[in-house]
Structure formats: structure tokens, C-alpha cells
Design a protein around this motif. Structure first.
Motif, PDB file in Angstrom:
ATOM      1  N   GLU A   1     -38.063  10.572  50.452  1.00 48.86           N
ATOM      2  CA  GLU A   1     -37.546   9.380  51.120  1.00 48.86           C
ATOM      3  C   GLU A   1     -38.105   9.278  52.536  1.00 48.86           C
ATOM      4  O   GLU A   1     -38.513   8.200  52.986  1.00 48.86           O
ATOM      5  N   TRP A   2     -38.094  10.399  53.255  1.00 50.24           N
ATOM      6  CA  TRP A   2     -38.591  10.394  54.633  1.00 50.24           C
ATOM      7  C   TRP A   2     -40.065   9.981  54.668  1.00 50.24           C
ATOM      8  O   TRP A   2     -40.474   9.161  55.496  1.00 50.24           O
ATOM      9  N   ALA A   3     -40.869  10.540  53.774  1.00 45.47           N
ATOM     10  CA  ALA A   3     -42.298  10.245  53.766  1.00 45.47           C
ATOM     11  C   ALA A   3     -42.557   8.774  53.489  1.00 45.47           C
ATOM     12  O   ALA A   3     -43.332   8.112  54.201  1.00 45.47           O
ATOM     13  N   ILE A   4     -41.911   8.232  52.458  1.00 41.38           N
ATOM     14  CA  ILE A   4     -42.145   6.833  52.092  1.00 41.38           C
ATOM     15  C   ILE A   4     -41.632   5.895  53.173  1.00 41.38           C
ATOM     16  O   ILE A   4     -42.217   4.858  53.461  1.00 41.38           O
ATOM     17  N   LYS A   5     -40.535   6.284  53.791  1.00 41.82           N
ATOM     18  CA  LYS A   5     -39.912   5.418  54.798  1.00 41.82           C
ATOM     19  C   LYS A   5     -40.705   5.386  56.101  1.00 41.82           C
ATOM     20  O   LYS A   5     -40.852   4.342  56.736  1.00 41.82           O
ATOM     21  N   TYR A   6     -41.279   6.540  56.500  1.00 42.48           N
ATOM     22  CA  TYR A   6     -41.817   6.647  57.841  1.00 42.48           C
ATOM     23  C   TYR A   6     -43.339   6.705  57.940  1.00 42.48           C
ATOM     24  O   TYR A   6     -43.900   6.276  58.939  1.00 42.48           O
ATOM     25  N   ILE A   7     -44.043   7.253  56.969  1.00 44.30           N
ATOM     26  CA  ILE A   7     -45.481   7.471  57.171  1.00 44.30           C
ATOM     27  C   ILE A   7     -46.374   6.907  56.071  1.00 44.30           C
ATOM     28  O   ILE A   7     -47.598   6.918  56.225  1.00 44.30           O
ATOM     29  N   VAL A   8     -45.814   6.427  54.991  1.00 44.85           N
ATOM     30  CA  VAL A   8     -46.627   5.902  53.892  1.00 44.85           C
ATOM     31  C   VAL A   8     -46.783   4.398  54.045  1.00 44.85           C
ATOM     32  O   VAL A   8     -45.799   3.685  54.288  1.00 44.85           O
ATOM     33  N   GLY A   9     -48.012   3.913  53.898  1.00 44.77           N
ATOM     34  CA  GLY A   9     -48.295   2.494  53.989  1.00 44.77           C
ATOM     35  C   GLY A   9     -48.873   1.954  52.698  1.00 44.77           C
ATOM     36  O   GLY A   9     -49.140   2.705  51.755  1.00 44.77           O
ATOM     37  N   PRO A  10     -49.070   0.635  52.609  1.00 43.67           N
ATOM     38  CA  PRO A  10     -49.674   0.034  51.422  1.00 43.67           C
ATOM     39  C   PRO A  10     -51.024   0.660  51.096  1.00 43.67           C
ATOM     40  O   PRO A  10     -51.779   1.030  51.997  1.00 43.67           O
ATOM     41  N   LYS A  11     -51.302   0.794  49.812  1.00 43.48           N
ATOM     42  CA  LYS A  11     -52.550   1.363  49.290  1.00 43.48           C
ATOM     43  C   LYS A  11     -52.615   2.881  49.425  1.00 43.48           C
ATOM     44  O   LYS A  11     -53.588   3.493  48.991  1.00 43.48           O
ATOM     45  N   ASP A  12     -51.613   3.495  50.038  1.00 43.26           N
ATOM     46  CA  ASP A  12     -51.607   4.959  50.146  1.00 43.26           C
ATOM     47  C   ASP A  12     -51.219   5.583  48.810  1.00 43.26           C
ATOM     48  O   ASP A  12     -50.688   4.912  47.919  1.00 43.26           O
ATOM     49  N   THR A  13     -51.490   6.868  48.691  1.00 38.85           N
ATOM     50  CA  THR A  13     -51.100   7.641  47.514  1.00 38.85           C
ATOM     51  C   THR A  13     -50.129   8.739  47.935  1.00 38.85           C
ATOM     52  O   THR A  13     -50.406   9.478  48.880  1.00 38.85           O
ATOM     53  N   VAL A  14     -48.995   8.816  47.257  1.00 35.38           N
ATOM     54  CA  VAL A  14     -48.012   9.867  47.507  1.00 35.38           C
ATOM     55  C   VAL A  14     -48.074  10.854  46.345  1.00 35.38           C
ATOM     56  O   VAL A  14     -47.853  10.476  45.192  1.00 35.38           O
ATOM     57  N   VAL A  15     -48.398  12.089  46.653  1.00 30.07           N
ATOM     58  CA  VAL A  15     -48.418  13.143  45.648  1.00 30.07           C
ATOM     59  C   VAL A  15     -47.189  14.018  45.869  1.00 30.07           C
ATOM     60  O   VAL A  15     -47.084  14.700  46.884  1.00 30.07           O
ATOM     61  N   VAL A  16     -46.251  13.955  44.945  1.00 31.82           N
ATOM     62  CA  VAL A  16     -45.050  14.778  45.030  1.00 31.82           C
ATOM     63  C   VAL A  16     -45.315  16.067  44.270  1.00 31.82           C
ATOM     64  O   VAL A  16     -45.568  16.050  43.069  1.00 31.82           O
ATOM     65  N   LEU A  17     -45.275  17.179  44.981  1.00 30.06           N
ATOM     66  CA  LEU A  17     -45.533  18.493  44.390  1.00 30.06           C
ATOM     67  C   LEU A  17     -44.205  19.227  44.275  1.00 30.06           C
ATOM     68  O   LEU A  17     -43.670  19.729  45.261  1.00 30.06           O
ATOM     69  N   GLY A  18     -43.663  19.259  43.078  1.00 28.60           N
ATOM     70  CA  GLY A  18     -42.412  19.956  42.849  1.00 28.60           C
ATOM     71  C   GLY A  18     -42.679  21.401  42.466  1.00 28.60           C
ATOM     72  O   GLY A  18     -43.265  21.674  41.418  1.00 28.60           O
ATOM     73  N   VAL A  19     -42.274  22.326  43.324  1.00 26.05           N
ATOM     74  CA  VAL A  19     -42.508  23.748  43.091  1.00 26.05           C
ATOM     75  C   VAL A  19     -41.250  24.365  42.483  1.00 26.05           C
ATOM     76  O   VAL A  19     -40.145  24.156  42.978  1.00 26.05           O
ATOM     77  N   LEU A  20     -41.440  25.109  41.415  1.00 27.00           N
ATOM     78  CA  LEU A  20     -40.328  25.766  40.722  1.00 27.00           C
ATOM     79  C   LEU A  20     -40.384  27.253  41.033  1.00 27.00           C
ATOM     80  O   LEU A  20     -40.973  28.033  40.287  1.00 27.00           O
ATOM     81  N   PRO A  21     -39.814  27.677  42.157  1.00 25.65           N
ATOM     82  CA  PRO A  21     -40.006  29.058  42.622  1.00 25.65           C
ATOM     83  C   PRO A  21     -39.336  30.114  41.760  1.00 25.65           C
ATOM     84  O   PRO A  21     -39.717  31.279  41.804  1.00 25.65           O
ATOM     85  N   GLU A  22     -38.353  29.735  40.976  1.00 26.20           N
ATOM     86  CA  GLU A  22     -37.614  30.740  40.206  1.00 26.20           C
ATOM     87  C   GLU A  22     -38.063  30.838  38.754  1.00 26.20           C
ATOM     88  O   GLU A  22     -37.486  31.556  37.959  1.00 26.20           O
ATOM     89  N   ILE A  23     -39.111  30.103  38.392  1.00 29.17           N
ATOM     90  CA  ILE A  23     -39.540  30.070  36.993  1.00 29.17           C
ATOM     91  C   ILE A  23     -40.918  30.672  36.866  1.00 29.17           C
ATOM     92  O   ILE A  23     -41.830  30.314  37.606  1.00 29.17           O
ATOM     93  N   GLY A  24     -41.105  31.603  35.937  1.00 31.69           N
ATOM     94  CA  GLY A  24     -42.430  32.121  35.637  1.00 31.69           C
ATOM     95  C   GLY A  24     -42.871  33.218  36.559  1.00 31.69           C
ATOM     96  O   GLY A  24     -42.285  33.488  37.600  1.00 31.69           O
ATOM     97  N   LYS A  25     -43.924  33.889  36.210  1.00 33.92           N
ATOM     98  CA  LYS A  25     -44.510  34.955  36.999  1.00 33.92           C
ATOM     99  C   LYS A  25     -45.996  34.697  37.154  1.00 33.92           C
ATOM    100  O   LYS A  25     -46.611  34.002  36.357  1.00 33.92           O
ATOM    101  N   LYS A  26     -46.597  35.323  38.161  1.00 32.49           N
ATOM    102  CA  LYS A  26     -48.016  35.109  38.417  1.00 32.49           C
ATOM    103  C   LYS A  26     -48.904  35.998  37.560  1.00 32.49           C
ATOM    104  O   LYS A  26     -50.079  35.729  37.391  1.00 32.49           O
ATOM    105  N   SER A  27     -48.362  37.118  37.035  1.00 32.91           N
ATOM    106  CA  SER A  27     -49.196  38.040  36.301  1.00 32.91           C
ATOM    107  C   SER A  27     -49.651  37.442  34.974  1.00 32.91           C
ATOM    108  O   SER A  27     -48.878  36.818  34.255  1.00 32.91           O
TER     109      SER A  27
END
Length: 505
Positions: free
Chosen positions: A37-63
Motif C-alpha cells: 500500500e505504501w509503495a503504490i500510494k507514495y512512489i509508484v506512478g503510471p506505466k511503472d511495474t510493481v514486483v511484489v516478492l513474497g518471501v516464505l521464511p519458514e518453509i523449505g530448506k536451502k540444502s
């Protein structure tokens, strides 16, 4: 299910405009949407692209990861999920169930944002990543997408410095709904016109914007009205003032409200707004104070409107609160209107201001803050604002680590501020002024500490209010005890104290 290239190149045909990456804690679901909400409200303008990166820190392992990109679709842009799980951690059926759950969750939460972005010609791409470090995946995406901004959910507070060090864009860390800490890119001078325009744009939006997402059965909620913000948040400030303007504001320097051997403070009016003018001798400390005050930007800190340096004097003009917390506590009529919930809110507001100065100020911690009720102003709706215009304040350099430094004074400055915050909590709980308290020759701390240690809280409560019915005041009391006993315990920072005040630990 798609290929890795589908995930990596979804933005290649994006329209002209800038890219903004919003990093959210995917496990918090709807609770993490404030950053978007903050990003779209304050810094995003027409023709911009918003990439929402949802990180799931408690799921899965790196190994031994296996990458499974999966397009689940929302509008034309789509949601992409990048999951990396150890083969022996999750079966294919469990993985499918998890994907379907996240698909339904994000479709529900993000549908209003998609429609709003479509109206504004903004492209919305949603990506989920599991089994990956938040800072690593953020930097990886930034290197591919070359964003103008990265906006971090408050959950990723510990990652902000590392991310900022490895990217070439501005970074914003969300503090609370509608409030973010801004860090300019390494190639941007914070004093340059471009960055100042960005900050003013955000400030102007903060004064006029309303929430745009209208969920089912939930009316839009507007932000506080512009009148609740000080003059310093309006376009055109901060600025330099002439001595003639200072004289006019203070009515010929006649309205003195404070005078000691370090400074003189005057009450005044600029336009239709009340202001405070503080005069310091033009020495190195005054110049340092001006430098710090001109860069501080926080809703719970009295902000600088402007300054005037002339001859042997430095004048700082700042927002004027409606009164001090101490004055309110000393007046029975005013104190009875300062209810427990309001006092808890003030504790949080001042705590977040200290947290900003200790842990988030770009150039290093600001310490030795002289925190007490007489240095806390009350604004509209009794919101608390910390006054930092004290000639005693100091700054710890970025390369000084208070946890490892051999210079014990650096630790002591931080500990002193923590202890002072604990005393402020006592003032809020008891309704007493630290400065004026006197009972059987004891100080406020000497009187209150044994009661805190024995958990005799009812004897501490301000008798002008009814006994609190919820746990908020008990949280404040536990935090006060932790602060006051900090000298003989392991290092306690303000973030941990705030967690106690909130009841999180």
C-alpha cells in the motif's frame, strides 16, 4: 508447470516506466500488505511495474534445492511462485497442497490491488519465494530488474543495511502503516535536488492521500487530516530564514519560554502555525545539532522547519507541540483525560522515535537524548513527539559497534537512553514528574523500583485514573523494570524494550 526462464523473464516486455520491488513476509498474509500500500500510494506512478516478492521464511530448506516455478494467474501479469525445497523435506503432494493454499490466499488478498493498478496503468507482478534467504533473493531480483526502489516490509528490518550495500537503488523500510524510513541509493547525494523532490513528494502524499483499497464490507479509511501534521511536513520546508523573519515570528524576541546557559527558546507564530525558535551560540555543537535535525524524519520527533545562522548565533525553528507531557501530568484535569490507552500509545510513539535514532538513522546512532516527560511534546489527539533539540546529543559512527567496541562510553550512552526511557514509562504509569518527584527524600526511581520488583503495580498506578482493565500498563511496567535493571544485565536495545511494551515478549 513451466520453466525457470518463464519466472526470470516475466518483465522483459514491461511498458516504459520504473520498477519498484516490494518485499513482504509471505507467511504474514494480509498483515504484510502495508508495504505494498505504501509503495503504490507514495512512489509508484503510471506505466511503472510493481514486483511484489513474497518471501516464505519458514518453509523449505536451502540444502539440495529443486526449483519449481508455478504460474497461478491473477489478471494479465500473473503470480509466479519460486519454491526451493530439500527433496527429503516435503513430498510432491505436500508441495502441491502448499502451492494451492498460497494461490488461494494471494488471489484473495491481492485482487483489489490488481484492479487498482490496472486503472492506473501500473503492471503488478507477484512472486513467492521459499527456501531462500530474503536478502539473497531480493538482491538477485534487483540485479535482474534494475529497480528504482526496494520497499521492505518491517519484518526484514535486519536485512536493510545488507540489501542497501548490494543494490544501486533507493531503499525504504516500512515502520508502521503509512510511515517508512528512506535510505537513498549509494549513488545519490541525500542533499541533491532529485532526492529532496522524492522526499517532498512522499511528504505531500502523506498529507493528502487516502487508502485506495476497498475490501468487501470494509469502508475506506482516510489518513489523519493535514492539520494534525506540523508545518515541517509541508512542501517548501525545511528552509533558511532571515533574522528579520525570526524577529517577526517571535514578536521581537519577547516571548521567552526557556532560558539557561545553553540556549534560549521563544514561542512564536509563522503564518498561522505555532512554532518554537531555539537560539544557540554558534559553536561546533550547534552546527552538529543543525546537521542532525535537518536529516531527521520521523512522525514522533519534533521536526525542523528551518534555521538561521548569523553572527555568533544559530536559530533553529521547529514545530511547536500543544504542550509537554510533564505539564499534562502535573495538571489534574489534563491528566485525567490522558487515559491508559493513550499513555501506552505515547510510550510506543516515543519508543519508536528512539529506535529510529538508535538503530535506523543513516549515518550512525544518535544518543544521549535526555529523555523525560518535559522533553516529550503532545500533538493532536495527544500523540507523543520527542524533542531532540538538546545540546548534549551525540552520534556514534557507523563503524562503531556498541556490542563489540572496547570504548565503554559508547555502550553507556545507549544504556543511559534505555534507562531514561524506563523512567519515562514510570512517569506515564504513575502520573508523576521525574524532575519534580519527592517522597521521603527518594527519587522517582528509588520509590518505584522496589514496587516493580515485587510486582506491586497497583501502588504505582496514577490514582487519578481507574485501575487499568487490560494488560497494556502491565507491559509498560515490565519494560520499565527491564530498562532500569539494564546496567546489571546483558545488553538490552530499544527494539527489545519495544517488544515488551507491545506484549510480544
Amino acid at each position: 508447470m513451466g520453466s525457470q526462464s518463464e519466472y526470470s523473464t516475466s518483465l522483459e516486455s514491461s511498458p516504459a516506466g520504473e520498477t519498484v520491488i516490494v518485499v513482504m513476509n509471505g507467511n504474514k498474509g494480509k498483515g504484510s500488505l502495508d508495504a505494498l500500500e505504501w509503495a503504490i500510494k507514495y512512489i509508484v506512478g503510471p506505466k511503472d511495474t510493481v514486483v511484489v516478492l513474497g518471501v516464505l521464511p519458514e518453509i523449505g530448506k536451502k540444502s539440495n534445492p529443486s526449483c519449481l516455478p508455478f504460474h497461478i494467474g491473477i489478471g494479465s501479469s500473473g503470480i509466479y511462485i519460486k519454491l526451493e525445497f530439500s527433496n527429503n523435506e516435503m513430498t510432491s503432494s505436500e508441495l502441491h497442497i502448499e502451492i494451492e493454499r498460497k494461490k488461494r490466499e494471494y488471489q484473495k488478498f491481492l485482487e483489489p490491488y490488481y484492479h487498482h493498478c490496472k486503472k492506473r496503468e501500473v503492471k503488478l507482478d507477484i512472486r513467492l519465494a521459499a527456501g531462500l534467504e530474503s536478502k539473497s533473493i531480493t538482491i538477485e531480483e534487483a540485479q535482474k530488474l534494475d529497480p528504482r526502489w526496494i520497499v521492505l516490509d518491517g519484518y526484514f528490518k535486519r536485512d536493510k543495511e545488507y540489501i542497501h550495500k548490494h543494490v544501486d537503488c533507493h531503499v525504504a523500510l516500512l515502520k508502521s502503516k503509512g510511515v517508512a524510513t528512506l535510505i537513498p541509493s549509494k549513488i545519490t547525494d541525500p542533499k541533491c535536488e532529485e532526492w529532496q523532490i522524492v522526499c517532498r513528494r512522499i511528504d505531500d502524499h502523506a498529507l493528502t492521500a487516502v487508502d485506495f483499497v476497498e475490501e468487501p464490507h470494509s469502508p475506506k479509511q482516510a489518513l489523519a487530516s493535514p492539520s494534525s501534521y506540523g508545518l515541517s511536513w509541508r512542501t517548501g520546508f525545511q528552509r533558511t530564514f532571515t533574522l528579520g523573519e525570526i524577529e517577526e515570528i517571535t514578536n521581537g524576541f519577547n516571548n521567552v519560554i526557556l532560558k539557561d546557559h545553553l540556549r534560549i527558546a521563544y514561542g512564536g507564530v509563522f503564518g498561522e502555525s505555532p512554532v518554537t525558535v531555539i537560539c544557540f551560540p554558534a559553536d561546533d555543537q550547534a552546527v552538529f545539532l543543525l546537521k542532525i535535525a535537518s536529516r531527521v524524519r520521523h512522525r514522533s520527533i519534533l521536526s525542523l522547519i528551518g534555521y538561521c545562522c548569523i553572527g555568533d548565533s544559530v536559530y533553529l525553528i521547529c514545530d511547536c507541540p500543544q504542550g509537554s507531557l510533564e505539564a499534562c501530568l502535573l495538571c489534574d484535569q489534563a491528566a485525567t483525560k490522558l487515559l491508559w490507552k493513550t499513555r501506552w500509545d505515547i510510550a510506543l510513539e516515543i519508543g519508536t522515535a528512539i529506535e529510529y535514532l538508535h538503530e535506523e538513522f543513516v549515518d550512525g546512532s544518535i544518543v544521549n537524548l535526555s529523555i523525560c516527560s518535559s522533553h516529550v511534546g503532545l500533538g493532536g489527539s495527544s500523540c507523543g513527539m520527542l524533542c531532540i533539540y538538546e545540546p548534549t546529543i551525540k552520534q556514534l559512527k557507523l563503524d562503531d559497534d556498541p556490542m563489540k567496541s572496547s570504548d565503554i562510553d559508547k555502550n553507556e550512552y545507549l544504556r543511559a537512553d534505555i534507562k531514561d526511557y524506563g523512567v519515562l514509562l514510570l512517569e506515564l504509569i504513575s502520573g508523576q514528574s521525574r524532575r519534580l518527584f519527592e517522597k521521603d527524600g527518594q527519587s522517582l526511581v528509588d520509590w518505584a523500583l522496589p514496587l516493580l520488583e515485587k510486582n506491586l503495580l497497583s501502588q504505582l498506578f496514577d490514582p487519578r485514573l481507574t485501575e487499568p482493565s487490560d494488560s497494556q500498563v502491565a507491559h509498560m511496567a515490565r519494560a520499565a523494570l527491564a530498562c532500569l535493571k539494564n546496567g546489571s544485565s546483558p545488553y538490552l536495545n530499544i527494539s527489545k524494550v519495544l517488544a515488551i511494551v507491545r506484549g510480544d515478549q
